[in-house]
Design a protein around this motif. Structure first.
Motif, mmCIF file in Angstrom:
data_model
loop_
_atom_site.group_PDB
_atom_site.id
_atom_site.type_symbol
_atom_site.label_atom_id
_atom_site.label_comp_id
_atom_site.label_asym_id
_atom_site.label_seq_id
_atom_site.Cartn_x
_atom_site.Cartn_y
_atom_site.Cartn_z
ATOM 1 N N CYS A 96 22.653 -19.607 18.641
ATOM 2 C CA CYS A 96 24.074 -19.268 18.776
ATOM 3 C C CYS A 96 24.270 -17.752 18.806
ATOM 4 C CB CYS A 96 24.886 -19.864 17.624
ATOM 5 S SG CYS A 96 25.164 -21.639 17.745
ATOM 6 N N GLU A 97 23.585 -17.057 17.920
ATOM 7 C CA GLU A 97 23.699 -15.594 17.873
ATOM 8 C C GLU A 97 23.199 -14.956 19.162
ATOM 9 O OE1 GLU A 97 21.680 -14.253 14.343
ATOM 10 O OE2 GLU A 97 23.081 -15.316 13.032
ATOM 11 N N LEU A 98 22.075 -15.423 19.673
ATOM 12 C CA LEU A 98 21.533 -14.875 20.923
ATOM 13 C C LEU A 98 22.473 -15.127 22.101
ATOM 14 C CD1 LEU A 98 17.750 -15.719 20.600
ATOM 15 C CD2 LEU A 98 18.800 -13.453 20.593
ATOM 16 N N ILE A 99 22.993 -16.339 22.197
ATOM 17 C CA ILE A 99 23.945 -16.662 23.271
ATOM 18 C C ILE A 99 25.165 -15.757 23.169
ATOM 19 C CG2 ILE A 99 25.588 -18.433 24.040
ATOM 20 C CD1 ILE A 99 23.326 -20.489 23.487
ATOM 21 N N GLN A 100 25.651 -15.567 21.957
ATOM 22 C CA GLN A 100 26.823 -14.712 21.769
ATOM 23 C C GLN A 100 26.528 -13.271 22.181
ATOM 24 O OE1 GLN A 100 28.456 -14.369 17.762
ATOM 25 N NE2 GLN A 100 30.498 -14.308 18.687
ATOM 26 N N ILE A 101 25.410 -12.725 21.743
ATOM 27 C CA ILE A 101 25.049 -11.349 22.085
ATOM 28 C C ILE A 101 24.935 -11.186 23.597
ATOM 29 C CG2 ILE A 101 23.164 -9.649 21.996
ATOM 30 C CD1 ILE A 101 22.678 -10.703 19.071
ATOM 31 N N ILE A 102 24.220 -12.094 24.244
ATOM 32 C CA ILE A 102 23.998 -11.992 25.697
ATOM 33 C C ILE A 102 25.313 -12.076 26.456
ATOM 34 C CG2 ILE A 102 23.011 -13.191 27.693
ATOM 35 C CD1 ILE A 102 20.683 -14.032 25.703
ATOM 36 N N LEU A 103 26.128 -13.075 26.132
ATOM 37 C CA LEU A 103 27.349 -13.294 26.903
ATOM 38 C C LEU A 103 28.443 -12.275 26.602
ATOM 39 C CD1 LEU A 103 27.418 -17.191 26.976
ATOM 40 C CD2 LEU A 103 26.614 -15.597 28.750
ATOM 41 N N VAL A 104 28.515 -11.778 25.385
ATOM 42 C CA VAL A 104 29.480 -10.720 25.066
ATOM 43 C C VAL A 104 29.135 -9.448 25.836
ATOM 44 C CG1 VAL A 104 30.219 -9.131 23.222
ATOM 45 C CG2 VAL A 104 30.253 -11.606 22.836
ATOM 46 N N ARG A 105 27.851 -9.158 25.950
ATOM 47 C CA ARG A 105 27.431 -7.948 26.675
ATOM 48 C C ARG A 105 27.795 -7.981 28.157
ATOM 49 N NH1 ARG A 105 21.547 -6.508 24.015
ATOM 50 N NH2 ARG A 105 22.434 -5.751 22.061
ATOM 51 N N ILE A 106 27.975 -9.175 28.712
ATOM 52 C CA ILE A 106 28.372 -9.230 30.126
ATOM 53 C C ILE A 106 29.858 -9.536 30.298
ATOM 54 C CG2 ILE A 106 26.095 -9.631 31.094
ATOM 55 C CD1 ILE A 106 26.653 -12.580 31.203
ATOM 56 N N GLY A 107 30.614 -9.444 29.199
ATOM 57 C CA GLY A 107 32.064 -9.447 29.313
ATOM 58 C C GLY A 107 32.824 -10.692 28.909
ATOM 59 N N TYR A 108 32.162 -11.661 28.293
ATOM 60 C CA TYR A 108 32.856 -12.873 27.875
ATOM 61 C C TYR A 108 33.244 -12.797 26.410
ATOM 62 C CZ TYR A 108 30.936 -14.753 32.207
ATOM 63 O OH TYR A 108 30.604 -14.951 33.523
ATOM 64 N N HIS A 109 34.285 -13.533 26.041
ATOM 65 C CA HIS A 109 34.644 -13.729 24.643
ATOM 66 C C HIS A 109 33.918 -14.993 24.206
ATOM 67 C CE1 HIS A 109 37.479 -15.271 21.447
ATOM 68 N NE2 HIS A 109 37.042 -14.132 20.964
ATOM 69 N N VAL A 110 33.110 -14.928 23.151
ATOM 70 C CA VAL A 110 32.239 -16.043 22.779
ATOM 71 C C VAL A 110 32.493 -16.464 21.336
ATOM 72 C CG1 VAL A 110 29.857 -16.854 22.613
ATOM 73 C CG2 VAL A 110 30.485 -15.193 24.379
ATOM 74 N N LEU A 111 32.710 -17.756 21.178
ATOM 75 C CA LEU A 111 32.820 -18.384 19.871
ATOM 76 C C LEU A 111 31.602 -19.285 19.725
ATOM 77 C CD1 LEU A 111 36.493 -19.604 20.391
ATOM 78 C CD2 LEU A 111 35.772 -17.547 19.158
ATOM 79 N N THR A 112 31.081 -19.434 18.506
ATOM 80 C CA THR A 112 29.914 -20.296 18.327
ATOM 81 C C THR A 112 30.091 -21.209 17.122
ATOM 82 O OG1 THR A 112 28.705 -18.685 16.995
ATOM 83 C CG2 THR A 112 28.320 -18.643 19.379
ATOM 84 N N ALA A 113 29.386 -22.333 17.194
ATOM 85 C CA ALA A 113 29.358 -23.300 16.095
ATOM 86 C C ALA A 113 28.000 -23.978 16.090
ATOM 87 C CB ALA A 113 30.465 -24.335 16.279
ATOM 88 N N THR A 114 27.567 -24.405 14.910
ATOM 89 C CA THR A 114 26.284 -25.089 14.787
ATOM 90 C C THR A 114 26.443 -26.599 14.611
ATOM 91 O OG1 THR A 114 26.224 -24.629 12.420
ATOM 92 C CG2 THR A 114 25.062 -23.075 13.879
ATOM 93 N N ASN A 115 27.685 -27.082 14.635
ATOM 94 C CA ASN A 115 27.931 -28.521 14.540
ATOM 95 C C ASN A 115 29.249 -28.857 15.229
ATOM 96 O OD1 ASN A 115 30.174 -28.419 12.522
ATOM 97 N ND2 ASN A 115 28.544 -27.540 11.249
ATOM 98 N N ALA A 116 29.460 -30.143 15.458
ATOM 99 C CA ALA A 116 30.638 -30.590 16.194
ATOM 100 C C ALA A 116 31.935 -30.365 15.421
ATOM 101 C CB ALA A 116 30.489 -32.059 16.566
ATOM 102 N N ALA A 117 31.904 -30.553 14.120
ATOM 103 C CA ALA A 117 33.125 -30.374 13.328
ATOM 104 C C ALA A 117 33.645 -28.943 13.449
ATOM 105 C CB ALA A 117 32.868 -30.736 11.863
ATOM 106 N N ASP A 118 32.762 -27.967 13.320
ATOM 107 C CA ASP A 118 33.179 -26.567 13.447
ATOM 108 C C ASP A 118 33.613 -26.262 14.879
ATOM 109 O OD1 ASP A 118 32.656 -26.159 10.780
ATOM 110 O OD2 ASP A 118 30.744 -25.127 11.112
ATOM 111 N N ALA A 119 32.930 -26.842 15.857
ATOM 112 C CA ALA A 119 33.305 -26.642 17.257
ATOM 113 C C ALA A 119 34.711 -27.181 17.520
ATOM 114 C CB ALA A 119 32.295 -27.314 18.184
ATOM 115 N N MET A 120 35.028 -28.342 16.966
ATOM 116 C CA MET A 120 36.359 -28.917 17.159
ATOM 117 C C MET A 120 37.436 -28.077 16.478
ATOM 118 S SD MET A 120 36.149 -31.360 19.257
ATOM 119 C CE MET A 120 37.846 -31.901 19.094
#
Length: 132
Positions: free
Chosen positions: A20-44
């Motif tokens: 999740c941290e790597l995805i966030q770092i990569i995608l934020v660097r190319i201009g996206y706003h990124v939220l992450t969760a490690t389970n479905a409850a937090d994602a919802m």
């Protein structure tokens, strides 16, 4: 940070916090706003609290709900959201929403390209972004 109105918001869901941290770092660097969760409850919770989610990037195997079921829930709340399943799961995926499949392990370029394509062509039929 509050994203500008034209910044695309991505919700990344993976049971591994480091991924999740790597995805966030990569995608934020190319201009996206990124939220992450490690389970479905937090994602919802994030999906309910976020005005617009443009893309769900989820593993299939996440705690408390399969990723394809989570995608159905998220796209009910955010009907314009695209979906990418980033997974090493090799069983057929029978999702109720169009999706892109990104096989793990993937490169930064494969992630960037899959996200770009998914955001450009929603709704789209399922396609494969395959690691070489």
């Amino acid at each position: 940070m509050i994203p500008s109105s034209d910044t695309k918001t991505i919700l990344g869901v993976d049971p591994c916090e480091e991924i999740c941290e790597l995805i966030q770092i990569i995608l934020v660097r190319i201009g996206y706003h990124v939220l992450t969760a490690t389970n479905a409850a937090d994602a919802m919770l994030l999906a309910h609290d976020t005005p617009k989610i443009d893309l769900l990037l989820s593993d299939i195997e996440i705690p408390d709900m399969r990723g394809d079921h989570l995608a159905a829930e998220i796209t009910t709340l955010h009907p314009s959201a695209s979906v990418i399943f980033a997974t090493d799961w090799f069983h057929p995926i029978e999702a109720t929403v169009p999706f892109t499949l990104l096989r793990k392990p993937f490169t930064i370029e494969q992630l960037r390209a899959a996200v770009h394509r998914a955001l450009l062509k929603h709704p789209a039929s399922a396609e494969m972004a395959h690691a070489a």
